[in-house]
Write a protein that holds these residues in place. Sequence first.
Motif, PDB file in Angstrom:
ATOM      1  N   CYS A  57       1.214   6.320  -2.184  1.00 38.91           N
ATOM      2  CA  CYS A  57       2.196   5.508  -1.444  1.00 38.91           C
ATOM      3  C   CYS A  57       3.473   5.245  -2.232  1.00 38.91           C
ATOM      4  O   CYS A  57       4.526   5.018  -1.630  1.00 38.91           O
ATOM      5  CB  CYS A  57       1.586   4.178  -1.034  1.00 38.91           C
ATOM      6  SG  CYS A  57       0.373   4.367   0.261  1.00 38.91           S
ATOM      7  N   SER A 101      -6.978   0.974   8.178  1.00 40.60           N
ATOM      8  CA  SER A 101      -6.186   0.865   6.951  1.00 40.60           C
ATOM      9  C   SER A 101      -5.975  -0.621   6.642  1.00 40.60           C
ATOM     10  O   SER A 101      -6.116  -1.477   7.527  1.00 40.60           O
ATOM     11  CB  SER A 101      -4.832   1.528   7.161  1.00 40.60           C
ATOM     12  OG  SER A 101      -4.025   0.702   7.966  1.00 40.60           O
ATOM     13  N   PRO A 102      -5.637  -0.952   5.403  1.00 38.89           N
ATOM     14  CA  PRO A 102      -5.322  -2.350   5.086  1.00 38.89           C
ATOM     15  C   PRO A 102      -4.238  -2.934   6.005  1.00 38.89           C
ATOM     16  O   PRO A 102      -4.326  -4.089   6.404  1.00 38.89           O
ATOM     17  CB  PRO A 102      -4.850  -2.270   3.634  1.00 38.89           C
ATOM     18  CG  PRO A 102      -5.619  -1.117   3.080  1.00 38.89           C
ATOM     19  CD  PRO A 102      -5.647  -0.108   4.192  1.00 38.89           C
ATOM     20  N   GLN A 103      -3.226  -2.113   6.352  1.00 38.05           N
ATOM     21  CA  GLN A 103      -2.209  -2.620   7.282  1.00 38.05           C
ATOM     22  C   GLN A 103      -2.854  -3.038   8.600  1.00 38.05           C
ATOM     23  O   GLN A 103      -2.567  -4.115   9.147  1.00 38.05           O
ATOM     24  CB  GLN A 103      -1.134  -1.564   7.568  1.00 38.05           C
ATOM     25  CG  GLN A 103      -0.323  -1.889   8.830  1.00 38.05           C
ATOM     26  CD  GLN A 103       0.864  -1.002   9.094  1.00 38.05           C
ATOM     27  OE1 GLN A 103       1.908  -1.190   8.489  1.00 38.05           O
ATOM     28  NE2 GLN A 103       0.726  -0.049  10.002  1.00 38.05           N
ATOM     29  N   PHE A 163      -4.047   0.742  -5.056  1.00 37.98           N
ATOM     30  CA  PHE A 163      -4.000   1.492  -3.797  1.00 37.98           C
ATOM     31  C   PHE A 163      -2.660   2.234  -3.678  1.00 37.98           C
ATOM     32  O   PHE A 163      -2.562   3.248  -3.003  1.00 37.98           O
ATOM     33  CB  PHE A 163      -4.133   0.544  -2.594  1.00 37.98           C
ATOM     34  CG  PHE A 163      -5.526   0.407  -2.050  1.00 37.98           C
ATOM     35  CD1 PHE A 163      -6.560   0.009  -2.875  1.00 37.98           C
ATOM     36  CD2 PHE A 163      -5.799   0.646  -0.707  1.00 37.98           C
ATOM     37  CE1 PHE A 163      -7.852  -0.140  -2.364  1.00 37.98           C
ATOM     38  CE2 PHE A 163      -7.079   0.504  -0.186  1.00 37.98           C
ATOM     39  CZ  PHE A 163      -8.111   0.119  -1.019  1.00 37.98           C
ATOM     40  N   MET A 182       6.191  -1.728   4.394  1.00 37.83           N
ATOM     41  CA  MET A 182       5.447  -0.549   3.951  1.00 37.83           C
ATOM     42  C   MET A 182       6.348   0.488   3.281  1.00 37.83           C
ATOM     43  O   MET A 182       7.518   0.615   3.648  1.00 37.83           O
ATOM     44  CB  MET A 182       4.802   0.115   5.177  1.00 37.83           C
ATOM     45  CG  MET A 182       3.703  -0.697   5.807  1.00 37.83           C
ATOM     46  SD  MET A 182       2.160  -0.522   4.870  1.00 37.83           S
ATOM     47  CE  MET A 182       1.525  -2.192   4.959  1.00 37.83           C
ATOM     48  N   PRO A 183       5.781   1.262   2.359  1.00 39.94           N
ATOM     49  CA  PRO A 183       6.566   2.334   1.744  1.00 39.94           C
ATOM     50  C   PRO A 183       6.559   3.603   2.589  1.00 39.94           C
ATOM     51  O   PRO A 183       6.911   4.675   2.113  1.00 39.94           O
ATOM     52  CB  PRO A 183       5.808   2.572   0.435  1.00 39.94           C
ATOM     53  CG  PRO A 183       4.392   2.280   0.793  1.00 39.94           C
ATOM     54  CD  PRO A 183       4.425   1.162   1.792  1.00 39.94           C
ATOM     55  N   CYS A 184       6.174   3.476   3.846  1.00 40.88           N
ATOM     56  CA  CYS A 184       5.691   4.608   4.630  1.00 40.88           C
ATOM     57  C   CYS A 184       6.325   4.604   6.026  1.00 40.88           C
ATOM     58  O   CYS A 184       6.451   3.548   6.644  1.00 40.88           O
ATOM     59  CB  CYS A 184       4.183   4.430   4.737  1.00 40.88           C
ATOM     60  SG  CYS A 184       3.329   5.539   5.826  1.00 40.88           S
ATOM     61  N   ALA A 224       2.941  -4.271   1.400  1.00 39.81           N
ATOM     62  CA  ALA A 224       2.052  -3.221   0.894  1.00 39.81           C
ATOM     63  C   ALA A 224       2.074  -3.156  -0.638  1.00 39.81           C
ATOM     64  O   ALA A 224       3.041  -3.588  -1.270  1.00 39.81           O
ATOM     65  CB  ALA A 224       2.496  -1.874   1.457  1.00 39.81           C
ATOM     66  N   PRO A 225       1.019  -2.572  -1.207  1.00 39.09           N
ATOM     67  CA  PRO A 225       0.923  -2.498  -2.671  1.00 39.09           C
ATOM     68  C   PRO A 225       2.131  -1.833  -3.345  1.00 39.09           C
ATOM     69  O   PRO A 225       2.586  -2.294  -4.386  1.00 39.09           O
ATOM     70  CB  PRO A 225      -0.340  -1.653  -2.897  1.00 39.09           C
ATOM     71  CG  PRO A 225      -1.152  -1.803  -1.651  1.00 39.09           C
ATOM     72  CD  PRO A 225      -0.185  -2.035  -0.536  1.00 39.09           C
ATOM     73  N   ALA A 226       2.642  -0.748  -2.759  1.00 41.33           N
ATOM     74  CA  ALA A 226       3.672   0.037  -3.461  1.00 41.33           C
ATOM     75  C   ALA A 226       5.065  -0.582  -3.383  1.00 41.33           C
ATOM     76  O   ALA A 226       5.937  -0.268  -4.202  1.00 41.33           O
ATOM     77  CB  ALA A 226       3.711   1.451  -2.891  1.00 41.33           C
ATOM     78  N   CYS A 272      -6.948   5.412   4.858  1.00 43.42           N
ATOM     79  CA  CYS A 272      -5.812   4.478   4.942  1.00 43.42           C
ATOM     80  C   CYS A 272      -4.451   5.151   5.079  1.00 43.42           C
ATOM     81  O   CYS A 272      -3.481   4.503   5.438  1.00 43.42           O
ATOM     82  CB  CYS A 272      -5.834   3.474   3.795  1.00 43.42           C
ATOM     83  SG  CYS A 272      -6.068   4.218   2.213  1.00 43.42           S
ATOM     84  N   LYS A 325       3.373   4.548   8.994  1.00 43.43           N
ATOM     85  CA  LYS A 325       2.815   3.242   9.362  1.00 43.43           C
ATOM     86  C   LYS A 325       3.446   2.723  10.652  1.00 43.43           C
ATOM     87  O   LYS A 325       2.859   1.902  11.354  1.00 43.43           O
ATOM     88  CB  LYS A 325       3.020   2.234   8.234  1.00 43.43           C
ATOM     89  CG  LYS A 325       2.176   2.513   6.996  1.00 43.43           C
ATOM     90  CD  LYS A 325       0.731   2.105   7.196  1.00 43.43           C
ATOM     91  CE  LYS A 325      -0.107   2.419   5.988  1.00 43.43           C
ATOM     92  NZ  LYS A 325      -1.546   2.346   6.262  1.00 43.43           N
TER      93      LYS A 325
HETATM   94 FE1  HC1 Z   1      -0.287   2.334   1.167  1.00 41.24          FE
HETATM   95 FE2  HC1 Z   1      -2.341   1.129   2.040  1.00 41.24          FE
HETATM   96  S1  HC1 Z   1      -2.014   1.696  -0.130  1.00 41.24           S
HETATM   97  S2  HC1 Z   1      -1.679   3.200   2.770  1.00 41.24           S
HETATM   98  O1  HC1 Z   1      -0.785   3.845   0.295  1.00 41.24           O
HETATM   99  O2  HC1 Z   1      -4.187   1.644   2.053  1.00 41.24           O
HETATM  100  O3  HC1 Z   1       1.851   2.698   3.132  1.00 41.24           O
HETATM  101  O4  HC1 Z   1       1.523   0.747  -0.667  1.00 41.24           O
HETATM  102  O5  HC1 Z   1       0.069  -0.396   2.394  1.00 41.24           O
HETATM  103  O6  HC1 Z   1      -2.394   0.126   4.909  1.00 41.24           O
HETATM  104  O7  HC1 Z   1      -2.942  -1.679   1.078  1.00 41.24           O
HETATM  105  C1  HC1 Z   1       1.149   2.609   2.291  1.00 41.24           C
HETATM  106  C2  HC1 Z   1       0.922   1.434  -0.018  1.00 41.24           C
HETATM  107  C3  HC1 Z   1      -0.505   0.557   2.032  1.00 41.24           C
HETATM  108  C4  HC1 Z   1      -2.428   0.474   3.808  1.00 41.24           C
HETATM  109  C5  HC1 Z   1      -2.746  -0.634   1.457  1.00 41.24           C
END
Ligand code: HC1
Length: 567
Positions: A501, A325-327, A415, A355-357, A232-234, A301, A360
């Motif tokens: 994120c 979502s991108p994932q 993102f 993922m930072p989440c 993921a981006p973060a 997302c 997810k």
């Molecule tokens: Fe996110 Fe996304 S940006 S939701 O904030 O849209 O988790 O990093 O992966 O899926 O790309 C989180 C971050 C991430 C999705 C994307």
Amino acid sequence: MVPITINGRRVEAEEGSSLLEACENAGVFIPKLCYHPALESVGTCRLCLVDVKGMGKLQPSCMTKVASGLEVVTENPEILEAIRANLRLLRSRHPNDCMTCEVNGRCQFQDLLYRYQIEDKYDKMSRIERKEELDLSSPSLVRDMDKCVLCGRCVRVCASIQGMNILAMVNRGSVEIPETVFELPLNSTQCINCGQCATVCPVGAIIEKPHIHDVVDALKHKDDRIIIASTAPAVRVAISEEFGLAPGSISTGHMVAALRKCGFDKVFDTNFTADLTTVEEANEFIARVKTGGPFPMFTSCCPAWINMVEKLYPELIPNISSCRSPQAMMGSLVKTFYAKKIGVAPEKIVLTSIMPCTAKKDEIQREQLAGDTDYVLTTRELAKLFRLNDVNFSSLEESDFDSPLGLSTGAAAIFGATGGVMESALRTAYETITGKDLPSVDLNAVRGLEGIRDAVVDVDGLKVKVAIANGGANVRKLIEKVLAKEADYHFIEIMECRGGCVGGGGEPKSMDKDILPKRIGGIYKIDHDMKMRKAHQNPAIKEIYEEFLEKPNSHIAHDLLHTHYHS
Ligand code: HC1
Ligand code: SF4
């Protein structure tokens, strides 16, 4: 700034700030469990005790304000004994399984027990004598209240930052522990799985539902399967903190190299599908402009946001972008497009999303998406995986993502920060609608850390009203305004975690009060330094449309890249 004295040393401190912060700014260690820089102080753990001249008994430094001339002592036999007594009490009700605990080595309580040498002769409990039931009901989190040190941070973050009030302190014998309403399993509450309670937990009482053991197993016993990671981006910014680098440092190349060292066959980039999301979402927005709505359109997302809508605001479901979502887009493309391209059955591919989440982990189990992404590792779990594999993170030679799902633009990088999904969509929508180049790629009006922001963007005479909210409590404030028809936005970006994120529930735990601006700084630097900064310019995106997806919002794109929601 005013002068105060700490342990006989004169220092300058901000008047009205807490003595605890003043001591830490002066490099003086203060033990603490209930204090967290993102939360209101409550002074309940009684560990940050200090002796303030003229104030009589010991004071909790988190609740004592700096005033000119204050004379403070942070270490003397009386303070030490008080701290040790309080730690012993907590120790006496804490299980003895640190060795295999998921937060072993990353536990603020363990650190304090070691620092103050609180021995286990006070231990009265073993794992066999479990007091509280282990709550495994949530797809994203595990609650083990036997490990709770009663700091109440989870209760405060859930109420004041997330606006959810899922947890409250309830009496259990002589102590108060955080419980759900009616003591329901977490999954039977309205919990949105944001995981903010886990990020502020100083111990292992609330953690992400671990997928790390399954991933380790898959990497060890690959058989004829292809093991893929997508990041993921973060994560590429926050992972740096786990390996002693300054917050905000960018570790993309090292992270990819470390994943290869752990045995992943391919490393793809969720930023690629973030670009794809932008193209699909911008086109969806343009279609809504042409057909008159429904407005506002909301981004889709953030899975904790989707949970919030489905549980609390189902009337807004038609307003949510139908984009996965991108994932989730990565999941469907890996198991269809990529599997076909390499001639391998989708069942022979194991996809782990990094993922930072925590939400997810819940998202991949949604009925429509199930089977696409196999596991989700949080940034914290990723760091653990690297440590398990003896990865010498910063000394690895940097590596790049694999194609064809690895190329991305600066628009995808942002993102990871609040406002970034909106900025990326606007860059693409503007150029798609007008056919002209954006006057400036940096849309500063949508950046920042305020909880709710709005702007009017002029798209060739079309005034697009946009808003951005981050942090559940801010989200709820904005939604109430929308529902009360006090706001007439066209497009709203929602992220349930403060900062977006980068502040996700799976990110490294941090006691740095400036952690969000530091991580966000890293995210915008990635974008700034890239040549390609608009999603629709990504040649790999153009290619996948030509080869497989036909055009934005095509029939096949709808099948694979869009979804629906239900209450
Ligand atoms: Fe996110 Fe996304 S940006 S939701 O904030 O849209 O988790 O990093 O992966 O899926 O790309 C989180 C971050 C991430 C999705 C994307
Ligand atoms: Fe509250 Fe979020 Fe934790 Fe659920 S995951 S209890 S909503 S902080």
